[in-house]
Design a protein around this motif. Structure first.
Motif, mmCIF file in Angstrom:
data_model
loop_
_atom_site.group_PDB
_atom_site.id
_atom_site.type_symbol
_atom_site.label_atom_id
_atom_site.label_comp_id
_atom_site.label_asym_id
_atom_site.label_seq_id
_atom_site.Cartn_x
_atom_site.Cartn_y
_atom_site.Cartn_z
ATOM 1 N N LEU A 1 -4.885 10.695 -33.818
ATOM 2 C CA LEU A 1 -3.795 10.955 -34.747
ATOM 3 C C LEU A 1 -2.617 11.551 -33.987
ATOM 4 O O LEU A 1 -2.800 12.313 -33.036
ATOM 5 C CB LEU A 1 -4.233 11.931 -35.841
ATOM 6 C CG LEU A 1 -5.457 11.556 -36.656
ATOM 7 C CD1 LEU A 1 -5.865 12.720 -37.555
ATOM 8 C CD2 LEU A 1 -5.196 10.311 -37.489
ATOM 9 N N HIS A 2 -1.414 11.209 -34.422
ATOM 10 C CA HIS A 2 -0.208 11.805 -33.853
ATOM 11 C C HIS A 2 0.396 12.738 -34.897
ATOM 12 O O HIS A 2 0.626 12.337 -36.043
ATOM 13 C CB HIS A 2 0.806 10.733 -33.472
ATOM 14 C CG HIS A 2 2.094 11.302 -32.958
ATOM 15 N ND1 HIS A 2 2.186 11.983 -31.775
ATOM 16 C CD2 HIS A 2 3.352 11.304 -33.493
ATOM 17 C CE1 HIS A 2 3.432 12.374 -31.584
ATOM 18 N NE2 HIS A 2 4.157 11.972 -32.620
ATOM 19 N N LEU A 3 0.614 13.982 -34.527
ATOM 20 C CA LEU A 3 1.185 14.980 -35.427
ATOM 21 C C LEU A 3 2.614 15.292 -35.012
ATOM 22 O O LEU A 3 2.894 15.530 -33.830
ATOM 23 C CB LEU A 3 0.368 16.277 -35.402
ATOM 24 C CG LEU A 3 -0.828 16.379 -36.367
ATOM 25 C CD1 LEU A 3 -1.852 15.294 -36.064
ATOM 26 C CD2 LEU A 3 -1.464 17.751 -36.275
ATOM 27 N N GLY B 1 -9.896 18.610 -28.643
ATOM 28 C CA GLY B 1 -9.520 17.291 -29.132
ATOM 29 C C GLY B 1 -8.030 17.094 -29.258
ATOM 30 O O GLY B 1 -7.575 15.989 -29.563
ATOM 31 N N ALA B 2 -7.227 18.147 -29.010
ATOM 32 C CA ALA B 2 -5.766 18.036 -29.075
ATOM 33 C C ALA B 2 -5.201 17.898 -27.670
ATOM 34 O O ALA B 2 -5.674 18.526 -26.722
ATOM 35 C CB ALA B 2 -5.162 19.248 -29.770
ATOM 36 N N THR B 3 -4.172 17.065 -27.542
ATOM 37 C CA THR B 3 -3.556 16.849 -26.243
ATOM 38 C C THR B 3 -2.133 16.346 -26.442
ATOM 39 O O THR B 3 -1.646 16.248 -27.564
ATOM 40 C CB THR B 3 -4.377 15.829 -25.415
ATOM 41 O OG1 THR B 3 -3.851 15.744 -24.095
ATOM 42 C CG2 THR B 3 -4.369 14.456 -26.066
ATOM 43 N N GLY C 1 -9.006 16.527 -36.554
ATOM 44 C CA GLY C 1 -7.735 16.557 -37.255
ATOM 45 C C GLY C 1 -7.735 17.356 -38.531
ATOM 46 O O GLY C 1 -6.790 18.103 -38.808
ATOM 47 N N ASP C 2 -8.789 17.242 -39.332
ATOM 48 C CA ASP C 2 -8.793 17.914 -40.635
ATOM 49 C C ASP C 2 -8.746 19.429 -40.485
ATOM 50 O O ASP C 2 -7.988 20.103 -41.187
ATOM 51 C CB ASP C 2 -10.034 17.502 -41.427
ATOM 52 C CG ASP C 2 -9.997 18.026 -42.853
ATOM 53 O OD1 ASP C 2 -9.101 17.618 -43.606
ATOM 54 O OD2 ASP C 2 -10.858 18.840 -43.196
ATOM 55 N N LEU D 1 -10.334 12.902 -43.370
ATOM 56 C CA LEU D 1 -9.075 13.648 -43.424
ATOM 57 C C LEU D 1 -8.755 13.883 -44.903
ATOM 58 O O LEU D 1 -8.195 13.016 -45.579
ATOM 59 C CB LEU D 1 -7.954 12.870 -42.745
ATOM 60 C CG LEU D 1 -8.080 12.685 -41.229
ATOM 61 C CD1 LEU D 1 -6.951 11.801 -40.717
ATOM 62 C CD2 LEU D 1 -8.080 14.013 -40.516
ATOM 63 N N TRP D 2 -9.114 15.053 -45.396
ATOM 64 C CA TRP D 2 -9.005 15.309 -46.821
ATOM 65 C C TRP D 2 -7.563 15.264 -47.301
ATOM 66 O O TRP D 2 -7.281 14.795 -48.404
ATOM 67 C CB TRP D 2 -9.642 16.653 -47.160
ATOM 68 C CG TRP D 2 -11.134 16.627 -46.982
ATOM 69 C CD1 TRP D 2 -11.848 17.126 -45.949
ATOM 70 C CD2 TRP D 2 -12.082 16.027 -47.863
ATOM 71 N NE1 TRP D 2 -13.188 16.888 -46.129
ATOM 72 C CE2 TRP D 2 -13.356 16.216 -47.303
ATOM 73 C CE3 TRP D 2 -11.980 15.353 -49.090
ATOM 74 C CZ2 TRP D 2 -14.527 15.754 -47.914
ATOM 75 C CZ3 TRP D 2 -13.139 14.899 -49.701
ATOM 76 C CH2 TRP D 2 -14.390 15.100 -49.114
#
Length: 315
Positions: free
Chosen positions: A2-4, A25-27, A53-54, A100-101
């Motif tokens: 995912l891209h935030l 898990g983030a990069t 992500g969630d 992803l709620w």
């Protein structure tokens, strides 16, 4: 992955950056100070493994970014990066299993409204199914089932029950309880017009329809199929597998049952009318029951994983 894309008030940017840096898990973190104008603030960009992500989104909301800034999420179709591969390997679980709620709630809210588009698709699907029933054409009936948009509100009901979201529940129920009667009434008017033009007739309706008789003859198998469709439909939404959702649409007889009810009522055949309504109710109830239980199982699975592994963060 995912891209935030985040917009953060300057006083909260250090906390946001620290949170992203500590999340397993983030990069691909990037900070553009003062780049945002509406609302004013810093722009923070990062990529995160879907399975992490969630939790990251929940923590970002806890920082108030959804109120005083912005949180935008996009799916990444292709990422050629060794760091991205390592981030996905480090994040616990498999991305395809993650829920992803926030994304699910947003998607079901968008698809569950009583809109002109929703009513158009449902009416076209129901009238197409009516043509298929009178012609005893499996192709037309399957086509109508694919066009039908009713799984959106059904998924909205399931999500609202699990998330305890009364507004989403009301919105979804209105789409279902008002949408089907409107579509059936318009289908009834369509059949009257076709009768007047000589394209439909009672003789066509009364003759045997071996292909479509199932739509007004519910049995125990109907409920089993609805349960299986509910499971498959929810999993297809949570895993973003749109192809599976098409299969779900073909597997249940909500739209054909509604179409047959409209035709039977117009021709005064109360036996088929009642059978069609029962078939419709069985399918709707089965999908909601199975979909809700599936979401509860997914929620329980990820909560247990989080308790076992702890927060998805770097030590």
């Amino acid at each position: 992955m995912l891209h935030l894309r985040l917009i953060s008030p300057p006083d909260r940017t250090p906390a946001v950056v620290a949170l992203v840096e500590s999340t397993v898990g983030a990069t691909h973190l990037a900070v553009l100070e003062g780049a945002a104008r509406a609302p004013a603030g810093d722009v923070v960009l990062c990529d995160v493994a879907r399975e992490a992500g969630d939790e990251l989104l929940q923590q970002l909301r806890a920082l108030g970014l959804d109120q005083d800034g912005a949180i935008a999420v996009e799916n990444i179709d292709l990422s050629l990066s060794r760091r991205a591969e390592r981030a996905e390997e480090e994040a616990p679980g498999e991305g395809v299993d993650a829920v992803l709620w926030e994304s699910l709630a947003g998607a079901t809210h968008e698809e569950s409204g009583l809109t002109v588009t929703y009513l158009t698709f449902l009416t076209v699907a129901t009238t197409l199914a009516a043509c298929g029933i009178l012609a005893d054409s499996a192709i037309l009936i399957v086509g109508a089932m694919v066009v039908g948009p009713e799984f959106g509100p059904l998924a909205g009901v399931c999500t609202a029950l699990v998330r305890r979201a009364p507004r989403l529940l009301l919105r979804s129920l209105v789409a279902l309880l008002a949408g089907f009667p409107v579509a059936m009434a318009l289908t009834g008017g369509f059949s009257v017009l076709m009768d007047a033009l000589g394209l439909f007739s009672y003789a066509d309706f009364a003759r045997p329809h071996p292909v479509s008789e199932f739509v007004w003859q519910p049995d125990k198998t109907s409920f089993v199929v609805a349960l299986l469709a509910g499971v498959a439909g929810i999993v297809s939404l949570t895993s973003s597998k749109s192809g599976a959702l098409v299969g779900v649409a073909i597997s249940v007889t909500t739209v054909p049952a509604a179409a047959n009810a409209a035709l039977a009522l117009g021709y005064g055949n109360m036996r088929e009318t009642w059978g069609s309504f029962v078939q419709l109710g069985v399918n709707l109830a089965g999908i909601v029951l199975a979909g809700t239980l599936t979401l509860l199982c997914q929620k329980h699975f990820w909560e247990r994983r989080r308790r076992r592994t702890g927060p998805v963060q770097h030590p």
